[in-house]
Design a protein around this motif. Structure first.
Motif, PDB file in Angstrom:
ATOM      1  N   THR A 186       0.824  -1.184  -0.055  1.00 20.34           N
ATOM      2  CA  THR A 186       0.043   0.042  -0.097  1.00 20.34           C
ATOM      3  C   THR A 186       0.697   1.290   0.104  1.00 20.34           C
ATOM      4  OG1 THR A 186      -1.746  -1.034   1.171  1.00 20.34           O
ATOM      5  CG2 THR A 186      -1.784   1.400   1.462  1.00 20.34           C
ATOM      6  N   LEU A 187       0.410   2.232  -0.844  1.00 16.11           N
ATOM      7  CA  LEU A 187       1.356   3.365  -1.078  1.00 16.11           C
ATOM      8  C   LEU A 187       0.260   4.535  -0.388  1.00 16.11           C
ATOM      9  CD1 LEU A 187       4.003   4.310  -2.791  1.00 16.11           C
ATOM     10  CD2 LEU A 187       2.189   5.603  -3.941  1.00 16.11           C
ATOM     11  N   ILE A 188       1.138   5.430   0.445  1.00 13.82           N
ATOM     12  CA  ILE A 188       0.725   6.622   1.013  1.00 13.82           C
ATOM     13  C   ILE A 188       1.516   7.769   0.769  1.00 13.82           C
ATOM     14  CG2 ILE A 188      -0.112   7.728   3.101  1.00 13.82           C
ATOM     15  CD1 ILE A 188      -0.413   4.930   4.494  1.00 13.82           C
ATOM     16  N   ALA A 189       1.138   8.906  -0.044  1.00 15.61           N
ATOM     17  CA  ALA A 189       1.701   9.929  -0.409  1.00 15.61           C
ATOM     18  C   ALA A 189       0.999  11.147   0.228  1.00 15.61           C
ATOM     19  CB  ALA A 189       2.088   9.841  -1.816  1.00 15.61           C
ATOM     20  N   LEU A 190       1.446  11.790   1.172  1.00 16.48           N
ATOM     21  CA  LEU A 190       0.751  13.035   1.611  1.00 16.48           C
ATOM     22  C   LEU A 190       1.510  14.248   1.432  1.00 16.48           C
ATOM     23  CD1 LEU A 190      -0.819  11.318   4.897  1.00 16.48           C
ATOM     24  CD2 LEU A 190      -1.923  11.607   2.578  1.00 16.48           C
ATOM     25  N   PRO A 191       1.160  15.215   0.625  1.00 17.05           N
ATOM     26  CA  PRO A 191       1.714  16.359   0.516  1.00 17.05           C
ATOM     27  C   PRO A 191       1.445  17.569   1.392  1.00 17.05           C
ATOM     28  CG  PRO A 191       0.198  16.320  -1.189  1.00 17.05           C
ATOM     29  CD  PRO A 191       0.000  15.040  -0.376  1.00 17.05           C
ATOM     30  N   MET A 192       2.361  18.577   1.467  1.00 19.28           N
ATOM     31  CA  MET A 192       2.105  19.441   2.312  1.00 19.28           C
ATOM     32  C   MET A 192       0.797  20.126   1.418  1.00 19.28           C
ATOM     33  SD  MET A 192       4.079  23.059   2.876  1.00 19.28           S
ATOM     34  CE  MET A 192       5.507  22.244   3.551  1.00 19.28           C
ATOM     35  N   LYS A 193      -0.268  20.525   2.622  1.00 11.44           N
ATOM     36  CA  LYS A 193      -1.482  21.080   2.002  1.00 11.44           C
ATOM     37  C   LYS A 193      -1.410  22.315   1.656  1.00 11.44           C
ATOM     38  CE  LYS A 193      -6.452  20.714   2.875  1.00 11.44           C
ATOM     39  NZ  LYS A 193      -7.397  20.428   3.851  1.00 11.44           N
ATOM     40  N   ILE A 194      -1.036  22.778   0.517  1.00 10.18           N
ATOM     41  CA  ILE A 194      -0.874  24.499   0.054  1.00 10.18           C
ATOM     42  C   ILE A 194      -1.826  24.763  -0.582  1.00 10.18           C
ATOM     43  CG2 ILE A 194       0.869  25.887  -0.890  1.00 10.18           C
ATOM     44  CD1 ILE A 194       3.027  23.881  -0.747  1.00 10.18           C
ATOM     45  N   ARG A 195      -2.599  25.853  -0.279  1.00  9.18           N
ATOM     46  CA  ARG A 195      -3.747  26.339  -0.728  1.00  9.18           C
ATOM     47  C   ARG A 195      -3.582  26.670  -2.164  1.00  9.18           C
ATOM     48  NH1 ARG A 195      -7.187  30.767   2.261  1.00  9.18           N
ATOM     49  NH2 ARG A 195      -7.050  28.997   4.146  1.00  9.18           N
ATOM     50  N   GLY A 196      -3.958  26.377  -3.102  1.00  5.65           N
ATOM     51  CA  GLY A 196      -3.822  26.807  -4.493  1.00  5.65           C
ATOM     52  C   GLY A 196      -2.749  26.212  -5.175  1.00  5.65           C
ATOM     53  N   GLY A 197      -1.832  25.534  -4.644  1.00  2.00           N
ATOM     54  CA  GLY A 197      -0.550  25.016  -4.849  1.00  2.00           C
ATOM     55  C   GLY A 197      -0.541  24.172  -5.973  1.00  2.00           C
ATOM     56  N   SER A 198       0.535  24.300  -6.899  1.00  2.00           N
ATOM     57  CA  SER A 198       0.821  23.318  -8.130  1.00  2.00           C
ATOM     58  C   SER A 198       1.592  22.110  -7.546  1.00  2.00           C
ATOM     59  CB  SER A 198       1.551  24.055  -9.205  1.00  2.00           C
ATOM     60  OG  SER A 198       2.824  24.641  -8.803  1.00  2.00           O
ATOM     61  N   GLY A 199       1.772  21.978  -6.487  1.00  2.00           N
ATOM     62  CA  GLY A 199       2.658  20.989  -5.843  1.00  2.00           C
ATOM     63  C   GLY A 199       3.109  21.162  -4.664  1.00  2.00           C
ATOM     64  N   GLY A 200       3.930  19.977  -3.922  1.00  2.00           N
ATOM     65  CA  GLY A 200       4.354  20.343  -2.816  1.00  2.00           C
ATOM     66  C   GLY A 200       5.381  19.240  -2.391  1.00  2.00           C
ATOM     67  N   PRO A 201       6.138  19.675  -1.298  1.00  2.00           N
ATOM     68  CA  PRO A 201       6.800  18.405  -0.647  1.00  2.00           C
ATOM     69  C   PRO A 201       6.029  17.314  -0.071  1.00  2.00           C
ATOM     70  CG  PRO A 201       7.781  20.622   0.010  1.00  2.00           C
ATOM     71  CD  PRO A 201       6.361  20.905  -0.584  1.00  2.00           C
ATOM     72  N   THR A 202       6.495  16.120  -0.197  1.00  2.00           N
ATOM     73  CA  THR A 202       5.608  14.827   0.200  1.00  2.00           C
ATOM     74  C   THR A 202       6.248  14.164   0.788  1.00  2.00           C
ATOM     75  OG1 THR A 202       4.160  15.287  -1.859  1.00  2.00           O
ATOM     76  CG2 THR A 202       4.125  13.134  -0.991  1.00  2.00           C
ATOM     77  N   ARG A 203       5.673  13.360   1.832  1.00  2.00           N
ATOM     78  CA  ARG A 203       6.377  12.299   2.487  1.00  2.00           C
ATOM     79  C   ARG A 203       5.472  10.831   1.974  1.00  2.00           C
ATOM     80  NH1 ARG A 203       8.969  11.667   7.614  1.00  2.00           N
ATOM     81  NH2 ARG A 203      10.296   9.751   7.521  1.00  2.00           N
ATOM     82  N   VAL A 204       6.375  10.161   1.133  1.00  3.79           N
ATOM     83  CA  VAL A 204       5.954   9.026   0.615  1.00  3.79           C
ATOM     84  C   VAL A 204       6.257   7.833   1.242  1.00  3.79           C
ATOM     85  CG1 VAL A 204       5.737   7.631  -1.606  1.00  3.79           C
ATOM     86  CG2 VAL A 204       6.003  10.351  -1.624  1.00  3.79           C
ATOM     87  N   VAL A 205       5.569   6.926   1.866  1.00  2.00           N
ATOM     88  CA  VAL A 205       5.728   5.586   2.563  1.00  2.00           C
ATOM     89  C   VAL A 205       4.963   4.568   1.839  1.00  2.00           C
ATOM     90  CG1 VAL A 205       6.083   7.198   4.583  1.00  2.00           C
ATOM     91  CG2 VAL A 205       4.064   6.004   4.158  1.00  2.00           C
ATOM     92  N   ALA A 206       5.726   3.127   2.224  1.00  5.88           N
ATOM     93  CA  ALA A 206       4.762   2.236   1.616  1.00  5.88           C
ATOM     94  C   ALA A 206       4.667   1.178   2.691  1.00  5.88           C
ATOM     95  CB  ALA A 206       5.501   1.368   0.506  1.00  5.88           C
ATOM     96  N   PHE A 207       3.461   0.386   2.779  1.00  8.42           N
ATOM     97  CA  PHE A 207       3.310  -0.814   3.788  1.00  8.42           C
ATOM     98  C   PHE A 207       3.446  -1.946   3.103  1.00  8.42           C
ATOM     99  CE2 PHE A 207       0.479  -3.258   6.275  1.00  8.42           C
ATOM    100  CZ  PHE A 207       1.370  -3.193   7.602  1.00  8.42           C
TER     101      PHE A 207
END
Length: 264
Positions: free
Chosen positions: A239-260
């Motif tokens: 299972t993959l989990i990828a949770l980015p910084m929640k930047i309002r209106g952002g085109s992207g953001g730093p993300t902590r990606v982990v796998a279980f």
């Protein structure tokens, strides 16, 4: 007056907590993220990561305290590209549904296909070759591509193709990416939720039109870039989990990606 929890109630709560822990699937977590520091790699025209100290040390009251200011471009290090990055009126990073970045993962390995010219474009044939061994990619999967590039991080010459900065350096970028045809195949024929790879861009380094970005983002399919440690994952069954910084209106953001990886 202090409030005391009766012993019997305490024991019941502890029992319930232990039962919940025992019911959680057993397995192993794998961190698929590069950390952010002075040597984190960014697009040649993007502002790099900067961490400045507000305070770090003993206060005049006798306790330790530390705090820092951070600054960086949205796109650098392990991050997500939101569809609005190349799609007008498409989802910004804060609008990507959580369930689209959490789900069953697949790793397609193509390192053996990449020659001296690292501007390789992952093809439909590469995906079909994987499917002959592991079965068709299931709808709702998140597909990651292991190009073998993570081994070069954070060497900019080996990873990006150049250590130069600025607009002129963009023409010297040299790394693998996903072909537009393969992107369309994954979206239209396999119904994937997201894609990712271990390079700076979902398009190959020499791309000028960013057709893969456009093919994905027009359909609101986000992309993960600069993913780490793909060699530690099996080809499927995690299972993959990828949770980015929640930047309002952002085109992207730093993300902590982990796998279980569940125990078998």
């Amino acid at each position: 007056m202090p409030y005391y929890i009766p012993l019997t109630l305490t024991l019941l709560l502890l029992s319930a907590a232990n039962a919940a822990a025992e019911g959680f699937p057993q397995g192993r977590w794998v961190d698929l993220s590069h950390d952010f520091a002075d040597d984190t790699l960014y697009w040649p025209t993007a502002d790099k990561f900067a961490k400045t100290t507000v305070f770090a040390g003993e206060t005049d009251k006798g306790y330790y305290y530390s705090a820092y200011n951070l600054a960086a471009a949205e796109h650098g290090g392990t991050h997500v590209d939101a569809p609005v990055h190349f799609g007008r009126d498409r989802q910004s990073v804060d609008k990507i549904p959580l369930e689209q970045l959490i789900g069953p993962g697949v790793v397609v390995r193509v390192a053996d296909r990449i020659g001296r010219d690292r501007n390789y474009q992952i093809s439909i044939a590469d995906i079909e070759r994987w499917e002959k061994q592991h079965g068709a990619i299931q709808r709702g999967s998140i597909v990651l591509f292991d190009t073998g590039s993570a081994q070069f991080w954070p060497d900019p010459v080996k990873y990006l193709g150049t250590a130069e900065r600025g607009e002129a350096a963009v023409a010297k970028l040299n790394f693998p990416g996903l072909s537009p045809e393969a992107a369309q195949f994954l979206v239209e024929k396999r119904g994937v939720k997201a894609v990712g790879l271990d390079t700076p861009s979902i398009d190959y380094g020499a791309s000028q039109m960013f057709e893969t970005h456009r093919a994905l983002f027009e359909r609101n399919i986000p992309a993960l870039e600069n993913v780490a440690n793909l060699a530690e994952l099996p080809e499927k069954g995690f299972t993959l989990i990828a949770l980015p910084m929640k930047i309002r209106g952002g085109s992207g953001g730093p993300t902590r990606v982990v796998a279980f990886l569940p125990e078998k």
